[in-house]
Design a protein around this motif. Sequence first.
Motif, PDB file in Angstrom:
ATOM      1  N   PHE A  78      -5.849  21.754  -0.406  1.00  0.00           N
ATOM      2  CA  PHE A  78      -5.051  20.670  -1.007  1.00  0.00           C
ATOM      3  C   PHE A  78      -5.220  20.668  -2.534  1.00  0.00           C
ATOM      4  O   PHE A  78      -5.916  19.801  -3.067  1.00  0.00           O
ATOM      5  CB  PHE A  78      -5.529  19.302  -0.525  1.00  0.00           C
ATOM      6  N   PRO A  79      -4.635  21.645  -3.259  1.00  0.00           N
ATOM      7  CA  PRO A  79      -4.769  21.631  -4.716  1.00  0.00           C
ATOM      8  C   PRO A  79      -4.345  20.285  -5.318  1.00  0.00           C
ATOM      9  O   PRO A  79      -3.443  19.619  -4.775  1.00  0.00           O
ATOM     10  CB  PRO A  79      -3.820  22.743  -5.166  1.00  0.00           C
ATOM     11  N   HIS A  80      -4.986  19.912  -6.391  1.00  0.00           N
ATOM     12  CA  HIS A  80      -4.716  18.673  -7.163  1.00  0.00           C
ATOM     13  C   HIS A  80      -5.182  17.404  -6.466  1.00  0.00           C
ATOM     14  O   HIS A  80      -5.048  16.315  -7.020  1.00  0.00           O
ATOM     15  CB  HIS A  80      -3.231  18.533  -7.559  1.00  0.00           C
ATOM     16  N   THR A  81      -5.693  17.526  -5.250  1.00  0.00           N
ATOM     17  CA  THR A  81      -6.326  16.371  -4.613  1.00  0.00           C
ATOM     18  C   THR A  81      -7.836  16.629  -4.637  1.00  0.00           C
ATOM     19  O   THR A  81      -8.286  17.729  -4.954  1.00  0.00           O
ATOM     20  CB  THR A  81      -5.897  16.190  -3.146  1.00  0.00           C
ATOM     21  N   ALA A  82      -8.610  15.608  -4.257  1.00  0.00           N
ATOM     22  CA  ALA A  82     -10.061  15.769  -4.257  1.00  0.00           C
ATOM     23  C   ALA A  82     -10.564  16.385  -2.942  1.00  0.00           C
ATOM     24  O   ALA A  82     -11.767  16.599  -2.783  1.00  0.00           O
ATOM     25  CB  ALA A  82     -10.721  14.407  -4.482  1.00  0.00           C
TER      26      ALA A  82
END
Length: 439
Positions: A418-422
Amino acid sequence: MARRGPREVTFEVTDLGDDGLGVGAVDGREVRARNALPGESVSARVLKRRRGVWFGAADTPEAASSARVAAPCPNFPRCGGCALQHLDYGRQLEHKQATLADLLGAEGVAPGRWRAPVSGPRFHYRYKARLGVRVVGGEPLVGFREGFSNRVARMTDCLTLARPFAAMLPELGATIAALREPDRVPQVEVAGGDRDFVIILRHLGELDEADLRALSGFEGRTGVRVFLQSGGYDTVQPLAADAPSSLTYAVPEFGLCLSFLPTDFTQVNPAMNRRLVQRTLLALAPSPGEHVVDLFCGIGNFTLAVARLGATVSGFESAAGAVARAGINARRNGLAGRAEFAVADLYDARCPTLPDADCLLLDPPRSGAGPNLERWADSSRLSRIAYVSCNPRTFAADAARLATLGFSLQEVGIFDMFPHTAHVETLGLFVRGGVAARG
Ligand SMILES: C[S@@+](CC[C@H](N)C(=O)[O-])C[C@H]1O[C@@H](n2cnc3c(N)ncnc32)[C@H](O)[C@@H]1O
């Protein structure tokens, strides 16, 4: 009611939390804010207070951290779908790996080897999501929830949703607005396969003929198929009664094609899923003649790859529908002779004893392996465990439990599902004996 603190705070960000929030303190009180990076001094509107912590959203500071980039998505930071759009992508990976390393360290687990982070597409990777729907002043909003609130973000595009879902957002909003009771549609789920894209429209009221025509028009204009959900998941059905209800995705590296229903669990990011299946099988390396037990197996995502390599495999999973689909997938891929599936609640301490195995493959929900891990690991035949995790906290805690059972964490690495999420996805290989893992 009197407010219990200021509306806005200014603070020095000292850390980046595992939730992607910049962390600092004001008068000894912990503050966590979106859009804030270590080394920055930020002003943040306080949006929520919980257990003595203030949560807020920061304005982009004039003196920005060198790790800061212009967020590629205009919905950031209001939209709660992403937490790290303001952080350079390489630093996102470093942060996720450091989060996992800190958690393992806190549990006294020292991995034998760190694998380099694995990443794939950074945008339009998300083939599964739950979106909120809200009608505000006659205008329907369809999107992720805002951070620290139940509000639905105002978004006409999304950089993480698969392209057909991102592109349909305005059309979907307009279609819902035209329904007889638009405010009785609380959410929409999306599910994409290699060829087909589906939404599941949850509706609390009856849909009339005009509503059904409007939704059918939406299908025609966007190519996204509509499923309706009037109650629980068992009520989900395609809008067009004669339309196929299943979707498919391929894992060509193993010559597999899996079919699933939009309500089944499938990995969010298909490109990364293929890498994850490949790396997991490479790490576990099951050989013909060996028996593997795949726990939390879903529709057979890892199970069938194991069978393709020539080992025999038993998959266990609590969702009866997924188990049925796993069996069908085994037959369609010519693997029924080597893969069998059964329904089991693996968190139930009365869960029956599993078949003896040479290797375990674990891919549990966020709560981790559950109370039976010691029982599963207590077999002299078991030599290795591949553990795929969507929660580094429970992974670290389970790694410590495995260490006390004589399994050391031989190698570990993160997968940027999940790029750009933590969100941190982890693959760890545990072997019996090996490096000392408990500090
Ligand atoms: C992270 S998913 C992994 C699924 C599968 N391995 C895959 O890659 O698609 C976790 C799975 O655990 C299942 N699950 C949740 N609670 C469970 C339980 N108590 N017992 C068995 N399976 C459970 C879910 O239905 C889901 O399929």
